[in-house]
Structure formats: structure tokens, C-alpha cells
Design a protein around this motif. Structure first.
Motif, PDB file in Angstrom:
ATOM      1  N   PRO A   1       0.790  -1.219   0.000  1.00 54.56           N
ATOM      2  CA  PRO A   1       0.000   0.000   0.000  1.00 54.56           C
ATOM      3  C   PRO A   1       0.830   1.281   0.000  1.00 54.56           C
ATOM      4  N   ALA A   2       2.146   1.215   0.114  1.00 57.73           N
ATOM      5  CA  ALA A   2       2.971   2.427   0.115  1.00 57.73           C
ATOM      6  C   ALA A   2       3.057   3.016  -1.287  1.00 57.73           C
ATOM      7  N   THR A   3       2.951   4.329  -1.370  1.00 59.83           N
ATOM      8  CA  THR A   3       3.093   5.025  -2.655  1.00 59.83           C
ATOM      9  C   THR A   3       4.146   6.127  -2.589  1.00 59.83           C
ATOM     10  N   GLU A   4       4.621   6.450  -1.392  1.00 63.44           N
ATOM     11  CA  GLU A   4       5.625   7.494  -1.222  1.00 63.44           C
ATOM     12  C   GLU A   4       6.926   6.890  -0.703  1.00 63.44           C
ATOM     13  N   ALA A   5       8.031   7.485  -1.123  1.00 69.00           N
ATOM     14  CA  ALA A   5       9.354   7.013  -0.706  1.00 69.00           C
ATOM     15  C   ALA A   5       9.618   7.362   0.755  1.00 69.00           C
ATOM     16  N   ILE A   6      10.548   6.637   1.341  1.00 71.29           N
ATOM     17  CA  ILE A   6      11.050   6.976   2.677  1.00 71.29           C
ATOM     18  C   ILE A   6      12.398   7.668   2.500  1.00 71.29           C
ATOM     19  N   ALA A   7      12.828   8.414   3.506  1.00 71.36           N
ATOM     20  CA  ALA A   7      14.096   9.131   3.441  1.00 71.36           C
ATOM     21  C   ALA A   7      15.273   8.162   3.497  1.00 71.36           C
ATOM     22  N   THR A   8      16.307   8.496   2.749  1.00 72.21           N
ATOM     23  CA  THR A   8      17.580   7.780   2.812  1.00 72.21           C
ATOM     24  C   THR A   8      18.674   8.806   3.100  1.00 72.21           C
ATOM     25  N   TYR A   9      19.779   8.344   3.649  1.00 72.92           N
ATOM     26  CA  TYR A   9      20.868   9.233   4.024  1.00 72.92           C
ATOM     27  C   TYR A   9      22.183   8.674   3.492  1.00 72.92           C
ATOM     28  N   PRO A  10      23.087   9.552   3.031  1.00 75.06           N
ATOM     29  CA  PRO A  10      24.382   9.078   2.532  1.00 75.06           C
ATOM     30  C   PRO A  10      25.175   8.362   3.626  1.00 75.06           C
ATOM     31  N   VAL A  11      25.839   7.287   3.220  1.00 71.90           N
ATOM     32  CA  VAL A  11      26.661   6.492   4.131  1.00 71.90           C
ATOM     33  C   VAL A  11      28.032   6.325   3.495  1.00 71.90           C
ATOM     34  N   ARG A  12      29.065   6.351   4.320  1.00 79.05           N
ATOM     35  CA  ARG A  12      30.415   6.071   3.835  1.00 79.05           C
ATOM     36  C   ARG A  12      31.164   5.308   4.923  1.00 79.05           C
ATOM     37  N   THR A  13      32.243   4.666   4.506  1.00 78.54           N
ATOM     38  CA  THR A  13      33.116   3.985   5.460  1.00 78.54           C
ATOM     39  C   THR A  13      34.489   4.636   5.373  1.00 78.54           C
ATOM     40  N   ARG A  14      34.962   5.112   6.516  1.00 81.91           N
ATOM     41  CA  ARG A  14      36.287   5.732   6.601  1.00 81.91           C
ATOM     42  C   ARG A  14      37.047   5.081   7.738  1.00 81.91           C
ATOM     43  N   ASP A  15      38.232   4.598   7.417  1.00 83.19           N
ATOM     44  CA  ASP A  15      39.088   3.948   8.418  1.00 83.19           C
ATOM     45  C   ASP A  15      38.342   2.839   9.163  1.00 83.19           C
ATOM     46  N   GLY A  16      37.501   2.099   8.434  1.00 77.19           N
ATOM     47  CA  GLY A  16      36.782   0.971   9.015  1.00 77.19           C
ATOM     48  C   GLY A  16      35.551   1.330   9.815  1.00 77.19           C
ATOM     49  N   VAL A  17      35.188   2.632   9.841  1.00 74.26           N
ATOM     50  CA  VAL A  17      34.016   3.078  10.600  1.00 74.26           C
ATOM     51  C   VAL A  17      32.934   3.569   9.638  1.00 74.26           C
ATOM     52  N   THR A  18      31.714   3.097   9.837  1.00 72.63           N
ATOM     53  CA  THR A  18      30.580   3.544   9.037  1.00 72.63           C
ATOM     54  C   THR A  18      30.093   4.879   9.571  1.00 72.63           C
ATOM     55  N   GLU A  19      29.903   5.832   8.639  1.00 76.96           N
ATOM     56  CA  GLU A  19      29.426   7.159   8.994  1.00 76.96           C
ATOM     57  C   GLU A  19      28.190   7.483   8.166  1.00 76.96           C
ATOM     58  N   VAL A  20      27.290   8.278   8.746  1.00 78.21           N
ATOM     59  CA  VAL A  20      26.093   8.732   8.040  1.00 78.21           C
ATOM     60  C   VAL A  20      26.144  10.248   7.965  1.00 78.21           C
ATOM     61  N   CYS A  21      25.644  10.803   6.850  1.00 79.54           N
ATOM     62  CA  CYS A  21      25.620  12.245   6.651  1.00 79.54           C
ATOM     63  C   CYS A  21      24.193  12.746   6.852  1.00 79.54           C
ATOM     64  N   LEU A  22      24.042  13.671   7.783  1.00 75.06           N
ATOM     65  CA  LEU A  22      22.741  14.259   8.053  1.00 75.06           C
ATOM     66  C   LEU A  22      22.810  15.739   7.708  1.00 75.06           C
ATOM     67  N   ALA A  23      21.853  16.219   6.932  1.00 74.15           N
ATOM     68  CA  ALA A  23      21.830  17.627   6.537  1.00 74.15           C
ATOM     69  C   ALA A  23      21.540  18.491   7.764  1.00 74.15           C
ATOM     70  N   THR A  24      22.170  19.639   7.792  1.00 74.87           N
ATOM     71  CA  THR A  24      21.929  20.580   8.870  1.00 74.87           C
ATOM     72  C   THR A  24      21.544  21.921   8.275  1.00 74.87           C
ATOM     73  N   GLU A  25      20.760  22.687   8.990  1.00 69.42           N
ATOM     74  CA  GLU A  25      20.347  24.019   8.537  1.00 69.42           C
ATOM     75  C   GLU A  25      21.525  24.969   8.653  1.00 69.42           C
ATOM     76  N   GLY A  26      21.577  25.980   7.757  1.00 69.01           N
ATOM     77  CA  GLY A  26      22.572  27.028   7.873  1.00 69.01           C
ATOM     78  C   GLY A  26      23.548  26.938   6.828  1.00 69.01           C
TER      79      GLY A  26
END
Length: 106
Positions: free
Chosen positions: A81-106
Motif C-alpha cells: 500500500p505504500a506510494t511514497e518514498a522513505i528518506a535515505t541518508y548518505p553512508v560512507r566507510t572511513r578507516d573501518g568506521v561507518t558514517e552517516v551524513c545528516l543535513a543541517t540548517e545554515g
């Protein structure tokens, strides 16, 4: 402006595993599927139910409430029944650690 947040050791997530996280008041899921790590909103766009207990297969996650499936890469719904997408966020791995990018205002 955006900000990267370290979350977990990249190798700590097993394929098909879903981890619920919260950073800066934003709740989301970290999911490994088919060897790729994704960060997605923890809420179905149809029933507004948590996706944390959803089944993960072949690059998608299913809502446990009504079975709507969403692509982990883009958040796009694959079936009703879903017709709209859900939010996704950029992910990267640096030095073996997974990081997520969250947009900030400003």
C-alpha cells in the motif's frame, strides 16, 4: 551544510542486519544488505510504523505492518500500500568506521 556522524565499525554489521539509531534527534536505521550499508528512515510512508523489525532481502526492507517494501538505496516503494518514498541518508566507510551524513540548517 552537512555533517558526518560515526556510527559503528563497518564489519560489525552482518548481512540482513538492521540497527535502530538516533543522532541529533533523528531516528533512522542502519541496514546491511547484499554487502552494502544503507541508512534509511525508521518509518513506513504508508502506515507510519517502525521498519526496524522488517524483513531485509535483495536490497529492500518490508514494513512489518502491511508488507510494503522499500528499496534501501533510494527509499522508493516497490509495492502497495505504500506510494511514497522513505528518506535515505548518505553512508560512507572511513578507516573501518561507518558514517552517516545528516543535513543541517545554515
Amino acid at each position: 551544510m552537512s555533517e558526518w556522524h560515526p556510527l559503528a565499525e563497518a564489519e560489525a554489521l552482518e548481512d540482513g542486519q538492521v540497527v535502530a539509531l538516533s543522532v541529533g534527534g533523528l531516528s533512522f536505521l542502519l541496514v546491511r544488505s547484499e554487502g552494502n550499508i544503507h541508512a534509511i528512515a525508521d518509518q513506513c510512508s504508508h502506515a507510519h510504523q517502525k521498519l526496524a523489525c522488517g524483513m531485509v532481502r535483495f536490497g529492500w526492507i518490508a514494513c512489518p505492518a502491511h508488507g510494503a517494501r522499500f528499496l534501501l538505496e533510494t527509499g522508493e516503494p516497490l509495492n502497495p500500500p505504500a506510494t511514497e518514498a522513505i528518506a535515505t541518508y548518505p553512508v560512507r566507510t572511513r578507516d573501518g568506521v561507518t558514517e552517516v551524513c545528516l543535513a543541517t540548517e545554515g
